[in-house]
Design an enzyme around this catalytic site. Structure first.
Site, PDB file in Angstrom:
ATOM      1  N   ASP A 136       0.852  -1.197   0.000  1.00 34.91           N
ATOM      2  CA  ASP A 136       0.000   0.000   0.000  1.00 34.91           C
ATOM      3  C   ASP A 136       0.886   1.246   0.000  1.00 34.91           C
ATOM      4  O   ASP A 136       2.036   1.202   0.461  1.00 34.91           O
ATOM      5  CB  ASP A 136      -0.860   0.042   1.272  1.00 34.91           C
ATOM      6  CG  ASP A 136      -2.066  -0.895   1.199  1.00 34.91           C
ATOM      7  OD1 ASP A 136      -2.313  -1.486   0.142  1.00 34.91           O
ATOM      8  OD2 ASP A 136      -2.758  -1.020   2.230  1.00 34.91           O
ATOM      9  N   ARG A 188      -1.600  -0.549  -8.566  1.00 31.05           N
ATOM     10  CA  ARG A 188      -2.952  -0.129  -8.207  1.00 31.05           C
ATOM     11  C   ARG A 188      -2.966   1.400  -8.265  1.00 31.05           C
ATOM     12  O   ARG A 188      -2.100   2.051  -7.672  1.00 31.05           O
ATOM     13  CB  ARG A 188      -3.288  -0.591  -6.787  1.00 31.05           C
ATOM     14  CG  ARG A 188      -4.618  -0.030  -6.278  1.00 31.05           C
ATOM     15  CD  ARG A 188      -4.769  -0.166  -4.772  1.00 31.05           C
ATOM     16  NE  ARG A 188      -4.828  -1.539  -4.343  1.00 31.05           N
ATOM     17  CZ  ARG A 188      -4.464  -1.951  -3.130  1.00 31.05           C
ATOM     18  NH1 ARG A 188      -3.998  -1.096  -2.251  1.00 31.05           N
ATOM     19  NH2 ARG A 188      -4.567  -3.217  -2.788  1.00 31.05           N
TER      20      ARG A 188
END
Ligand code: FDA
Length: 311
Positions: A136, A188
């Site tokens: 992340d 992402r």
């Protein structure tokens, strides 16, 4: 601009220790809209429930910005336990981690970055069981280090095992994306969830939305795997049109959303034949994650207040 004022008000209040203590004691029932539960069993149950709708899960053990070696190692062990729980399951095995959770800010006695030591343990295990691990992206002071560490890990473990995240709201991100192209990374793309100063992040939502489209299109056009992580239906529809116009196959991208948000849309896209994944956070350290979800949408504040008054 209004969005930024709202976000900064919510995240500012969320940083207040008294508010944190009230929300932590009274807010769990409300937080459960966004968090799958306390432990790994709850999260695996959520994955299996989504699988029945054709949506895959991304397991995320909540926790971030860890300051002690012991805590970082405990998080790493718990993430290794996720791999054990997923081993042999018939559905895709996919985990998201934060480097700050496993020791990015700490150095071992032998002078290594603890986050990297733990990331290598996790990725070795992931590779062994055929799992994918997403790093992340956190607040802007960590971006340089996270991208450098991602590059190192991707060259050791391959981009089929590890990917990371780029945030459209940062002015730097289009350059960061282009600089990663040699790796052909699985990225992402998100809008960005942290409270960032205007010197580094675009204050206007319209600019962020435009940057989001540019980034996504550039990554797809470069032939790279792209996880389009947004609940924004106009963006999703534009991406669908873009891939048709450019002959990009469904196998080169997927849609990702958060647990508890737009489940109808998740199911609908899966029915249309797209790969869809939902990010499933679980664990006791839910406060920071929950605050960011509230800061994304004014209606959520009413939802929280109503829930807490009832509780
Ligand atoms: P936008 O905020 O414009 O919302 C579009 C619509 O989605 C809203 O109108 C509403 O209907 C719905 N919606 C969005 N947020 C909602 C909420 N909280 N509650 C209810 N409805 C909501 N960020 C980051 O900085 N680093 C990261 O690593 C990640 N990782 C990540 C993974 C995945 C799978 C997703 C989907 C998102 C992230 N994010 C993230 C969060 C991301 O940066 C962003 O804050 C949220 O996705 C919200 O932005 P949208 O793109 O959905 O658009």
């Amino acid at each position: 601009m209004i969005d930024r004022i709202y976000r900064s008000a919510v995240l500012g209040v969320a940083g207040n220790k008294a508010v944190e203590s009230v929300v932590r004691t009274r807010g769990w029932s409300v937080a459960q809209r966004f968090v799958a539960g306390d432990d790994l069993q709850d999260a695996v149950r959520a994955v299996e429930e989504l699988e029945r709708d054709g949506v895959h899960g991304i397991l995320d053990l909540l926790g971030e910005m860890v300051t002690s070696e012991e805590e970082a190692n405990t998080f790493a062990e718990k993430i290794l336990a996720i791999m054990d729980a997923l081993d042999g399951k018939p559905y895709p095995k996919y985990v998201s981690i934060k480097l700050s959770q496993i020791g990015q800010d700490l150095t071992t006695a032998s002078g290594e970055n603890l986050g990297m030591v733990n990331a290598r343990r996790i990725l070795t295990r992931a590779q062994h069981i055929g799992a994918f691990v997403r790093l992340d992206m956190e607040d802007h002071p960590r971006v340089d280090e996270t991208l450098a560490q991602f590059r190192e890990l991707a060259s050791e473990f391959g981009t089929d095992t590890v990917g990371t995240v780029l945030q459209a709201y940062l002015y730097r991100t289009e350059q960061d994306r282009a600089a990663l192209d040699d790796l052909h990374p699985n990225l992402r793309i998100v809008k960005g969830a942290y409270l960032e100063p205007e010197t580094v992040a675009m204050p206007d939502k319209a600019d962020v939305d435009a940057a989001y489209r540019r980034l996504t299109y550039a990554h797809l056009k470069a032939g790279n795997y792209t996880a389009v992580a947004s609940h924004d239906e106009s963006i999703i529809e534009d991406v669908k049109r873009f891939v048709i116009a450019h002959g990009i196959p469904k196998s080169q991208f997927e849609f990702q959303m958060l647990y508890g948000i737009r489940r109808d849309l998740q199911k609908r896209l899966a029915k249309e034949g797209f790969t869809v994944r939902a990010y499933i956070p679980y664990g006791r350290d839910w406060y920071a994650y929950f605050s960011r979800r509230i800061a994304e949408r004014p209606a959520n504040v009413l939802f929280v207040l109503r829930g807490m008054l009832k509780g």
